[in-house]
Structures are given as C-alpha cells and as structure tokens.
Write an enzyme that holds these catalytic residues in place. Structure first.
Site, PDB file in Angstrom:
ATOM      1  CE  LYS A 297      -3.734   2.440   2.724  1.00  0.00           C
ATOM      2  NZ  LYS A 297      -4.594   2.122   3.902  1.00  0.00           N
TER       3      LYS A 297
ATOM      4  CE  LYS B 145      -6.336   2.004  -0.970  1.00  0.00           C
ATOM      5  NZ  LYS B 145      -7.098   2.272   0.290  1.00  0.00           N
TER       6      LYS B 145
END
Length: 327
Positions: free
Chosen positions: A196, A249
């Site tokens: 992320k 992400k």
C-alpha cells in the site's frame, strides 16, 4: 512467416472473433464494491469528490449491496464512519459499532450469497486520523497491533467473511492471524493490503471516510512510490505471516507491481482501483473528454491483465452492469 502470409487483423475482424481470441476476461464476479457506512439512520450523503458514491446508513448500505448482487458482484468491502472518535479509535471494535452492525445486517439479509469483507484499520475511528496509536506526532507500531487485532476479532464475531488489514503496521498480519485463531476464527481469511503506497490518489477516499490526518501524513508507514523491490518484500512478509490474499494499492500507477506480485506467488492477488483513479475518470467523462463506459472497462481490464484476480473499484456497480449487457 510474415506479411502477406501472416495477417494478424484476420482474427480482429468481428466482435465474435475478438471475443473468442481474448486473452483476458473481466467478469462482475472479479469485482469488489466498497461501501461507506455511517452511524445515521436512513441516511444517504453524496460524496462530492466521488460522483455516484455515498455515505450510507446501514439500511441503505443493504440496498446498495442488493444492487451489487443483482449486477453479479459477489463481494463488498465495508468502511465505517462512526459518530464519535477518540485517540485510540475505540469504536472500531465496539460490538455495536457501525461496521459491526452493518456486517450483521448484511449477513442477515444476504447470507452466503454475499461475501462481506471488513476493512480493518483505525484511521476512520481515531480523532487524529492516523492508522494506529499516535504519540507526539509518531505512529507507534507495536501498541497499534493489539488494537487492530481486537478490531479484527470483533468484525469476525459480527460475521465478516474476510478481514482486510489496511494499516501497514509491521507484523499486523501475524498478530491478527493469531488473534483470530485464538478466538475460534481460524477459517476466516485475511486479505492483506500488502503493498500500500503513500499515494496522492487517496484524497477523495478521505472525504468519503472522513479520515484525513489532523496533522502530518502517512509516509512513515505507507510505502514510498519510488520503490518496487520493497513492495515484493512486503508481500513476501505478509505471505509468511499468514495472508490468504495479497493486495496492491493503488492499481493504475502500480501495474508493474501487480505483474511482479503475480509472478512471485500463487496466492490470489487483489488490486485497489482507488478513489482518485475513479474521480479522474468521472471528471473527464462529465466534461465530455472521455467515453466513461469504454474507459472504465479498458482500465479494469488492464488491471486484470496485469495479474489481479480481484479488483476493488468504485466503478464496480456500473462496470458489472455494462459487462452483463455486453453482446
């Protein structure tokens, strides 16, 4: 062989030929639809920076989930927006917390037909907006693990089919796995936000989830966008700690990471088509600069082609309808 014997256009001549030759297939069942759920009753509040997305009360979230199921989407990812916040984010693990109530109602309404995935983080619940315990401007890793594990167990107790830790604290997958196992939820899988990145593309999400940090930023615990090898190490560590699914992400600026993760593991790979990616398409389409349907389906297919098995996307409801209506 080469031209004129080889003519690649032969297999592109008609829609039926192109469909038969397609290497990548995007299906509604590949999509996960995020839901923002607030503590209000019979509420539906538009997120201005994300046209078409709303903060919903529990009853309206059920309606949205029903639309997703009807469109062929089989999973939702739930985010809570509590009415009260504190330094620890304690409403994240309350039995009557907004996400816990939503999970129970979604499972009561849809049972096994709908997979309910609980985002497990503290940023929506803390008064300071960070993803863990904050002390003198610094997010403390190890004290945050206990709170995240407590949150995960409370979500599993409410009936969540899957836990999705998004905080990026070191060791949290192992800590949550142990807590779930100890509480009797050894069959509850973990979808880890493994790579992320600290991205500029999360801005609209923070409007929707009301989770903008009151001070500082999240660069101290989310990944540096300049790093790729580090992402693979993060994924490897989460796998070692017991992740069942790994995630990258955002999706679109990190298609290279998705591809590399796909090559390094046989575990399912998820990708998050984030709020900024969504809002850019919406803004361009609203101005007549892009064909929204064609653009969305191309972008989602690109994420799938890069190696994602599952795609979390705010476009999911529209995309599923377009896919179902395709000839």
């Amino acid at each position: 062989m080469n031209f004129p014997i080889t003519r690649k256009r032969r297999l592109r001549k008609t829609e039926r030929l192109r469909e038969a030759m397609a290497e990548t297939h995007l299906r509604p069942a590949d999509l996960i639809y995020p839901l923002f759920i607030n503590d209000e009753q019979h509420s539906r509040v538009a997120v201005l920076s994300m046209p078409g997305i709303y903060q919903n009360s529990v009853n309206n979230a059920v309606i949205e989930a029903g639309k997703a199921l009807e469109a062929g989407i089989r999973a939702v990812l739930v985010f809570g927006i509590p009415s009260e916040k504190d330094q620890e984010g304690s409403s994240a693990w309350f039995e009557q917390g907004v996400v816990q109530r939503a999970i129970r109602e979604l499972k009561r309404q849809f049972g096994k037909d709908l997979m309910v995935i609980a985002d497990t983080c503290l940023c929506e619940y803390t008064s300071h907006g960070h993803c863990g315990v904050l002390l003198e401007g610094r997010v403390l890793n190890d004290p945050s693990l206990e709170l995240l594990a407590r949150t995960a167990v409370s979500q599993a107790e409410a009936g969540a089919d899957m836990i999705a830790p998004s905080d990026m604290m070191d060791g949290r997958v192992a800590y949550i796995r142990d807590a779930l196992d100890d509480a009797g939820y050894d069959d509850t899988p973990i979808m880890a936000y493994s790579a992320k990145y600290a991205s500029a593309l999360y801005g609209p999400f923070r409007d929707a989830a009301e989770s903008t940090p009151a001070s500082g930023d999240r660069k101290g615990y989310q990944m540096d966008p300049r790093n790729a090898r580090e992402a693979l190490e993060e994924v490897s560590l989460d796998i070692q700690e017991g992740a069942d699914i790994v995630m990258v992400k955002p999706a679109l600026p990190y298609l290279d990471i998705i591809s590399q993760v796909r090559k390094m593991t046989n575990l399912p790979v998820a990708a998050y088509n984030v709020s900024g990616e969504y809002s850019m398409v919406k803004a361009a389409a609203a101005n007549g600069w892009l064909d929204e349907k064609a653009t969305v389906l191309e972008l989602l297919t690109g994420i799938k082609r890069a190696g994602a098995d599952l795609i979390i996307s705010y476009h999911a409801l529209d995309a599923a309808a377009w896919l179902k209506s395709a000839p």
